[in-house]
Scaffold this active site. Structure first.
Site, PDB file in Angstrom:
ATOM      1  N   GLY A 181       0.671  -1.444  -0.314  1.00  0.00           N
ATOM      2  CA  GLY A 181       0.019  -0.036  -0.190  1.00  0.00           C
ATOM      3  C   GLY A 181       0.381   0.572   0.124  1.00  0.00           C
ATOM      4  CG  HIS A 439       2.568  24.638 -24.070  1.00  0.00           C
ATOM      5  ND1 HIS A 439       2.421  22.753 -24.523  1.00  0.00           N
ATOM      6  CD2 HIS A 439       3.284  25.123 -24.806  1.00  0.00           C
ATOM      7  CE1 HIS A 439       3.646  22.545 -25.321  1.00  0.00           C
ATOM      8  NE2 HIS A 439       3.565  24.070 -25.698  1.00  0.00           N
TER       9      HIS A 439
END
Length: 462
Positions: A181, A439
């Site tokens: 986990g 961007h």
């Protein structure tokens, strides 16, 4: 037993971890007279034995990997090894700074801070080392400790928990990690970066088994590439000492040997011997049972954090503590949607998600009503620059909202903020597609995925 003062506090909090101190800070902010009781250090597991120190180790490991791999970016660098004392100093300095700041916060809000071991002595009081602290309401926030298995004796040297791993005075040459986990894969990642040969043993069929199966498979692929070994689908049977370390045997007879065994099978609630059951508080397997407003079956007692059977995350503890404080102050409160809580596993690469898995969505809405889309980070410029691989997977109810966002890749934990807004505001793909993402950023990948789901892909194939 004498009362600490003539004062009856509005709220007495037992436990100064994430849930407890968040309730104290918010309660005091709203005008409540608050007493906060803690037997160890303010900040609890997250600050001292969990979130903060593990992420410091992971960042140190990331720096080590960057030094090893610098040449692929045209940078000449050499890696000379791990100075574990230096790593611990860096980690401890981070903790110390945050600890000092938190102490200042609690003092500035006029919270009465009481150091000592508390015991619930009535539905409205907590006894602390010979003093009785009375309150109109009591909040239980005593947290959790690492779990073990029957017959598996933790010695702190060869067989250890995450608490021991955070202060280990050496980098182990080899390690078996029992549990795939969050805790297990984060230590696997950090230790591999430090140079340890790691094998993860997970009884379920995938690493990070509560995540979407696609995320698990992507992480497994990345771990294989990094040389992190793992054995899935078979449970632990026994462990024994060898001349140089530990030998682990699985239920199918397969054996593994290493210098240390890290037991990372989760954390269990701290509730035994604290007077909860004696005062009539309902529990199940040690967890205190609560309703959606964090109320126990005793009207004057609430409970939050790892002590209750909700997500064991510090930010969940914060939210639950704030909810209790606001409810007691008379504000209108809304139950927490635990599916809408962001979840991040800070291994390399990171695994981040919010909402429900594709399998869960099909179970709820029907297989024919669920649409899933995968956007590969290979199409994202910033991810190319960082040389990270992975995907963003969206799960949508057909012609409806996005109900799951599942991401794998370096720094994906930093993208989960927008993802939780998309889920919690029940956004349609077309609505997210209208937003302009900067961007080149990795955040842009989340926008591109929604563009594709909305039927107008840009930097991805139809």
């Amino acid at each position: 037993m004498a009362n600490d003062a003539s004062t009856v506090f509005d709220l007495v909090i037992l436990g100064g971890g994430s849930g407890g101190y968040a309730a104290a800070l918010r309660g005091a902010q709203l005008g409540l007279d608050v007493a906060l009781i803690e037997k160890n250090k303010l900040g609890g597991t997250c600050l001292h034995n969990g979130c903060i120190p593990t992420k410091a180790l992971l960042h140190a490991g990331e720096v080590a990997d960057q030094a090893r791999e610098a040449e692929q970016f045209g940078v000449k660098a050499s890696f000379e090894g791990i100075d574990i004392k230096g790593v611990h100093k860096y980690k401890d300095d981070v903790i110390a700074g945050l600890y000092k700041g938190l102490q200042g916060l609690v003092a500035s809000r006029k919270v009465t801070y009481i150091e000592g071991t508390g015991h619930l002595s009535s539905p409205t009081s907590v006894d602390v080392d010979g003093r009785r602290v009375e309150g109109r309401h009591v909040l239980l926030a005593t947290g959790s400790v690492p779990k073990s298995l029957p017959g598996l004796e933790i010695d702190g040297n060869r067989i250890i928990t995450s608490d021991h791993a955070l202060t280990l005075d050496r980098v182990p040459e080899s390690a078996i990690i029992l549990g795939g986990g969050v805790i297990g894969v984060e230590f696997a990642s950090a230790w591999k970066s430090f140079g340890t040969e790691v094998t993860v043993i997970e009884g379920m069929k995938h690493l990070v088994p509560v995540e979407d199966e696609n995320s698990s498979k992507l992480l497994e692929r990345a771990f294989r590439k990094r040389g992190i070994k793992f054995n899935l689908g078979t449970f632990f049977q026994s462990a024994e000492y060898t001349d140089n370390g530990v030998k682990v045997t699985l239920a199918d007879g397969k054996t593994f040997e290493a210098e240390v065994l890290l037991v990372a099978i989760g954390r269990g609630p701290v509730s035994a011997g604290l007077g909860y059951e004696e005062q009539g508080v309902a529990t199940d397997r040690g967890y205190v049972l609560v309703d959606e407003y964090m109320r126990t079956n005793v009207p004057t007692i609430s409970a939050v954090g790892d002590l209750v059977p909700t997500l064991q995350l510090a930010h969940v503890g914060f939210a639950e503590g704030i909810l209790v404080a606001e409810r007691l102050a008379g504000l209108k409160t809304v139950p927490i949607d635990y599916d809408g809580v962001p979840r991040v596993t800070y291994c390399h690469p990171e695994v981040a998600s919010v909402g429900i898995t594709e399998a869960k969505a099909k179970e709820i809405y029907g297989a024919d009503k669920v649409v899933a889309l995968k956007y590969n980070l290979a199409g994202n410029g910033k991810s190319k620059i960082l040389k990270t691989a992975g995907e963003i997977k969206l799960v949508q109810v057909k012609d409806g909202a996005v109900v799951g966002v599942h991401m794998v890749g370096d720094r994906m934990g930093e993208q989960v903020g927008e993802a939780q807004l998309i889920y919690n505001w029940e956004a349609l793909p077309a609505e997210v597609a209208q937003l302009i993402h900067a961007h080149p950023t990795q955040n842009e990948a989340l926008g591109e995925a929604h563009l594709a789901l909305a039927g107008k892909p840009l930097h991805s194939h139809d």
